[in-house]
Design a protein around this motif. Structure first.
Motif, mmCIF file in Angstrom:
data_model
loop_
_atom_site.group_PDB
_atom_site.id
_atom_site.type_symbol
_atom_site.label_atom_id
_atom_site.label_comp_id
_atom_site.label_asym_id
_atom_site.label_seq_id
_atom_site.Cartn_x
_atom_site.Cartn_y
_atom_site.Cartn_z
ATOM 1 N N SER A 148 22.925 70.736 -41.453
ATOM 2 C CA SER A 148 24.156 69.994 -41.801
ATOM 3 C C SER A 148 25.279 70.989 -41.795
ATOM 4 N N SER A 149 26.680 70.215 -41.645
ATOM 5 C CA SER A 149 27.908 71.136 -41.420
ATOM 6 C C SER A 149 29.081 70.558 -41.850
ATOM 7 N N ILE A 150 30.457 71.043 -42.320
ATOM 8 C CA ILE A 150 30.968 70.763 -42.531
ATOM 9 C C ILE A 150 32.377 71.407 -42.153
ATOM 10 N N ASP A 151 33.172 70.221 -41.538
ATOM 11 C CA ASP A 151 34.548 71.258 -40.629
ATOM 12 C C ASP A 151 35.791 71.143 -41.566
ATOM 13 N N LEU A 152 35.763 72.983 -42.259
ATOM 14 C CA LEU A 152 36.527 73.730 -42.239
ATOM 15 C C LEU A 152 38.232 73.330 -41.774
ATOM 16 N N VAL A 190 35.998 77.036 -50.711
ATOM 17 C CA VAL A 190 36.659 77.747 -49.946
ATOM 18 C C VAL A 190 38.064 77.973 -50.286
ATOM 19 N N LYS A 191 38.927 77.176 -50.600
ATOM 20 C CA LYS A 191 40.696 77.640 -50.634
ATOM 21 C C LYS A 191 40.992 78.345 -51.646
ATOM 22 N N THR A 192 39.776 77.769 -52.526
ATOM 23 C CA THR A 192 40.030 78.924 -54.192
ATOM 24 C C THR A 192 39.772 80.521 -54.236
ATOM 25 N N VAL A 193 38.925 80.585 -53.063
ATOM 26 C CA VAL A 193 38.307 82.419 -52.396
ATOM 27 C C VAL A 193 40.179 82.937 -52.191
ATOM 28 N N GLU A 194 40.031 81.996 -51.130
ATOM 29 C CA GLU A 194 41.104 82.205 -50.507
ATOM 30 C C GLU A 194 42.672 82.958 -50.972
ATOM 31 N N ARG A 195 42.609 82.402 -52.149
ATOM 32 C CA ARG A 195 43.292 81.939 -52.625
ATOM 33 C C ARG A 195 43.542 83.250 -54.112
ATOM 34 N N ILE A 196 42.065 83.476 -54.754
ATOM 35 C CA ILE A 196 42.498 84.825 -55.326
ATOM 36 C C ILE A 196 41.992 85.737 -55.161
ATOM 37 N N SER A 197 41.476 85.979 -53.361
ATOM 38 C CA SER A 197 41.267 87.634 -52.659
ATOM 39 C C SER A 197 42.125 87.375 -51.901
ATOM 40 N N GLY A 198 42.690 86.746 -51.216
ATOM 41 C CA GLY A 198 43.999 86.846 -49.923
ATOM 42 C C GLY A 198 43.465 86.981 -48.263
ATOM 43 N N VAL A 199 41.621 86.897 -48.774
ATOM 44 C CA VAL A 199 40.955 87.433 -47.065
ATOM 45 C C VAL A 199 40.730 85.418 -46.918
ATOM 46 N N ARG A 200 40.805 85.100 -45.605
ATOM 47 C CA ARG A 200 40.780 84.142 -44.682
ATOM 48 C C ARG A 200 39.566 83.766 -44.482
ATOM 49 N N ILE A 201 38.846 82.830 -45.056
ATOM 50 C CA ILE A 201 37.760 82.994 -44.875
ATOM 51 C C ILE A 201 37.095 82.192 -42.911
ATOM 52 N N ASP A 202 36.707 82.588 -42.593
ATOM 53 C CA ASP A 202 35.919 82.930 -41.211
ATOM 54 C C ASP A 202 34.731 81.995 -40.597
ATOM 55 N N HIS A 203 33.926 81.805 -42.071
ATOM 56 C CA HIS A 203 32.421 80.860 -41.878
ATOM 57 C C HIS A 203 31.581 81.152 -43.430
ATOM 58 N N SER A 248 18.242 74.265 -45.334
ATOM 59 C CA SER A 248 17.507 74.305 -46.687
ATOM 60 C C SER A 248 19.715 74.307 -45.754
ATOM 61 N N LEU A 249 20.009 74.783 -45.337
ATOM 62 C CA LEU A 249 21.509 75.613 -45.207
ATOM 63 C C LEU A 249 22.542 74.308 -44.826
ATOM 64 N N THR A 250 23.815 74.638 -44.949
ATOM 65 C CA THR A 250 25.005 73.126 -44.697
ATOM 66 C C THR A 250 26.124 74.321 -44.636
ATOM 67 N N THR A 251 26.729 74.510 -43.228
ATOM 68 C CA THR A 251 27.315 75.559 -42.775
ATOM 69 C C THR A 251 29.010 74.448 -42.446
ATOM 70 N N ASP A 252 30.090 75.537 -41.591
ATOM 71 C CA ASP A 252 31.359 75.057 -41.641
ATOM 72 C C ASP A 252 30.719 74.702 -39.620
ATOM 73 N N SER A 253 31.167 73.627 -39.113
ATOM 74 C CA SER A 253 31.065 73.488 -38.352
ATOM 75 C C SER A 253 30.777 74.615 -37.005
ATOM 76 N N GLY A 254 31.478 75.778 -37.209
ATOM 77 C CA GLY A 254 31.617 77.108 -37.060
ATOM 78 C C GLY A 254 29.888 77.491 -35.824
ATOM 79 N N LEU A 255 29.829 77.390 -36.680
ATOM 80 C CA LEU A 255 28.051 77.454 -37.229
ATOM 81 C C LEU A 255 27.025 76.446 -37.249
#
Length: 360
Positions: A59-63, A168-181, A284-291
């Protein structure tokens, strides 16, 4: 300073567990790493005969579509950052797991940023405690309605209210790290993965007896099946001071034991068993569309073939008790900012952060 093979965590006191519902299912700690190792093995031998079945499991989502352009800049272009969540929904396939049915709700009770530096021979996993108070950015709620920004909300509530894209948006805001997957694993998937391996062997220095998780193990060596492994990574009351953060050491121990199990079994030499492991992993996995396909996962896996599990460092985000609510924690500064800066810039974790931790 700990060596690269050490497991480290912040030494500030762990916050007491939340009261009602605080003992719900917790972490499927870092299971994505050994899931990917199993998928790497599928790229060899005759494993592609099972492609269609395994591909349909995912299963996947388009981040990219859900998050839009307002995201941190990628500073270290050769590095990769993956947000890993473990969901604790206990409806459907998860209903019979420890803790019972939760009426279909779910929380991200496992969360980590897996940073793989350029060169792909080592990795750093930064765990974010579920009870950390954060500022949630404006998001879209699960029912499609606007969800305004809010201060001092518990990190794992973001998934419940708004789903993975908002996490994902929350983690990027608190860390400044761009999440790739993005990779999410559920409780039932965790249990099936362990059983597909035939269990995982762990060694305990002390007896653990926890009536809440159902774990009752004497000191010594044990071969844990899926149900016992789930209890092992969730146990809290039988170790340390009984806090939610206190179980992290056991989860890190289990991660390393599982990696050893995958290496020991040489799944490449057993296509049938490799398929069983991969079938459990992909279901068991849900990933972004890139994976989001077996081909993409396999390509990603091949890019990690130089990653040595012995060079995986696990670090907990430095936290301290919240001064208003002692049942919650907040990021400890300046250590947390220094840690995120090192991840963003793909540099070594600062000595000032590591020296405030202890090895397990």
């Amino acid at each position: 300073m700990p060596h690269a093979t050490d497991t480290v965590h912040e030494t500030v006191p762990a916050a007491p567990a939340a009261k009602a519902g605080g003992s719900r299912g917790r972490r499927i700690r870092r299971v994505v790493i050994w899931t990917l190792l199993a998928l790497i093995l599928l790229t060899g031998g005759g494993a592609w005969w099972a492609y269609q079945r395994l591909d349909s499991n995912l299963s996947s989502i388009d981040l990219e579509q859900e998050l839009g352009p307002d995201r941190p800049e990628k500073l270290a272009t050769g590095a990769m950052d993956i947000l890993v969540l473990g969901s604790d929904s206990r409806s459907g396939a998860n209903k019979g797991l420890a803790g019972g049915d939760t009426g279909g709700t779910a929380r991200s009770d496992t969360a980590m940023v897996l940073h793989i530096p350029e060169g792909r021979t080592s990795a750093v996993a930064v765990s974010i405690p579920r009870d950390t108070l954060i500022t949630r950015p404006e998001c879209t709620a699960r029912d499609g309605s606007p969800l305004p920004s809010a201060r001092r909300v518990m990190f794992n509530s973001v998934y419940t209210l708004a789903g993975p894209a908002c996490v994902v948006k929350t983690v990027e805001r608190i860390s400044g790290v761009r999440i790739d997957h993005y990779v999410e694993v559920d409780f039932a998937g965790f249990q099936d993965l362990v059983d597909s391996l035939g269990g995982v062997t762990i060694t305990l220095d002390k007896t653990i007896h926890d009536t809440s998780s159902g774990l009752d193990l004497e000191a010594g060596t044990h071969r844990l099946d899926g149900t016992e492994s789930l209890a092992f990574v969730r146990t809290r009351h039988g170790i340390g001071d009984g806090s939610d953060l206190g179980r992290i050491g056991l989860q890190q121990q289990f991660l390393l034991a599982t990696l050893d199990e995958v290496k020991r079994q040489n799944l490449l030499g057993s296509p049938a068993k490799a398929y069983r492991v991969a079938d459990s992993a992909t279901r068991s996995l849900t990933t972004d569309s890139g994976l989001g396909s077996l081909r993409k996962l396999a390509d990603f896996g091949r890019s990690l073939q130089g990653l040595d599990p012995d060079h995986l460092r696990t670090v907990m985000l430095p936290v301290a008790y919240d001064k208003v609510d002692p049942n919650r924690v907040v990021a400890a500064e300046p250590q947390a900012s220094r840690l995120w800066k090192a991840i963003r810039e793909d540099t070594a974790v600062p000595r000032s952060v590591l020296e405030s931790t202890t090895s397990n």
